[in-house]
Design an enzyme around this catalytic site. Structure first.
Site, PDB file in Angstrom:
ATOM      1  N   ASP A  98       0.869  -1.182   0.000  1.00  0.00           N
ATOM      2  CA  ASP A  98       0.000   0.000   0.000  1.00  0.00           C
ATOM      3  C   ASP A  98       0.906   1.233   0.000  1.00  0.00           C
ATOM      4  OD1 ASP A  98      -1.844  -2.026   0.459  1.00  0.00           O
ATOM      5  OD2 ASP A  98      -2.937  -0.929   2.013  1.00  0.00           O
ATOM      6  N   LYS A 162      -6.993   3.542  -2.668  1.00  0.00           N
ATOM      7  CA  LYS A 162      -7.272   3.495  -1.226  1.00  0.00           C
ATOM      8  C   LYS A 162      -7.452   4.906  -0.698  1.00  0.00           C
ATOM      9  CE  LYS A 162      -4.926   2.079   3.096  1.00  0.00           C
ATOM     10  NZ  LYS A 162      -3.755   1.369   3.643  1.00  0.00           N
ATOM     11  N   LYS A 191     -10.190   0.413  -1.674  1.00  0.00           N
ATOM     12  CA  LYS A 191     -10.001   0.129  -0.254  1.00  0.00           C
ATOM     13  C   LYS A 191     -10.375   1.357   0.571  1.00  0.00           C
ATOM     14  CE  LYS A 191      -6.534  -1.200   3.229  1.00  0.00           C
ATOM     15  NZ  LYS A 191      -5.169  -1.738   3.450  1.00  0.00           N
TER      16      LYS A 191
END
Length: 223
Positions: A98, A162, A191
């Protein structure tokens, strides 16, 4: 749209990246995080890269992935540093990365840089046959900038977009999750991360379009 009323607790668990990114996290707390993730069979454990070797060992005989963050939490490290972080973490056992995009360059309108930054990390991660999520820090962005970040992430070859690091002024919102899903369609995962503290909030994020949730309140949500 996902019909959240039909999601079982076991199915909900597989939406969750059980997260412990606290700077004060100790080995004992990381072990506890991994034990909780194993108990509830979450999608992953999301931790800082220092703890990836430990987590990879603890999770090796499970379906829970050890994942980590890169350029965290500000996104303002240079591209080469992000690539090195990602490769090292994968070599240490991380299954997903991430990364935080360069928020300042995004707000400044330098989309070529933002895209190239993501693409370099995406190519390194995919060369290792792993998955890349791109963190936007949506609390600092307007809708146009969020859309631009989605387009840059898609163009760069990322797998997920995300919302947040959890370290800024606000976490995920239903509006931002829905906007991100509308923009990427079914091409990328979305996300939602930050500020999700209950099962009701988790299901609402899924209803809005999230395909993964970053949460530290996993035990509360699933109990």
């Amino acid at each position: 749209m996902t019909m959240t009323k039909e999601i079982t607790t076991a199915q909900l668990a597989k939406y969750l990246d059980h997260t412990n990114l606290k700077p004060e996290a100790t080995e004992a707390s990381i072990r506890q995080t991994c034990e909780e993730a194993i108990k509830y069979n979450t999608a992953s454990v999301c931790i800082n890269s220092h703890w990836i070797p430990l987590a990879a060992e603890l999770l090796k005989d499970t379906t829970v992935n050890p994942i980590t963050v890169v350029g965290f939490p500000l996104g303002a490290t240079n591209t080469e540093t992000k690539v090195y972080e990602a490769i090292t973490a994968i070599d240490d056992g991380a299954e997903e990365i991430d990364m935080v995009l360069n928020v300042g360059e995004l707000i400044g309108g330098n989309l070529d840089y933002v895209t190239a930054d993501i693409q370099a990390v995406a190519e390194a991660v995919h060369a290792k046959h792993k998955m890349l999520k791109v963190i936007f820090e949506t609390s600092l962005l307007n809708d146009e900038q969020i859309v631009n970040a989605c387009h840059a992430s898609e163009a760069a070859g990322a797998d997920y977009v995300k919302t947040s690091t959890g370290f800024s002024t606000e976490g995920a919102t239903l509006h931002n999750v829905a906007l991100m899903r509308k923009t990427v369609g079914n091409k990328l995962g979305v996300k939602a991360s930050g500020g999700i503290h209950s099962r009701q909030e988790a299901l609402a994020m899924i209803e809005a379009g999230a395909s993964r949730l970053g949460v530290s309140a996993t035990v509360k949500i699933l109990s």
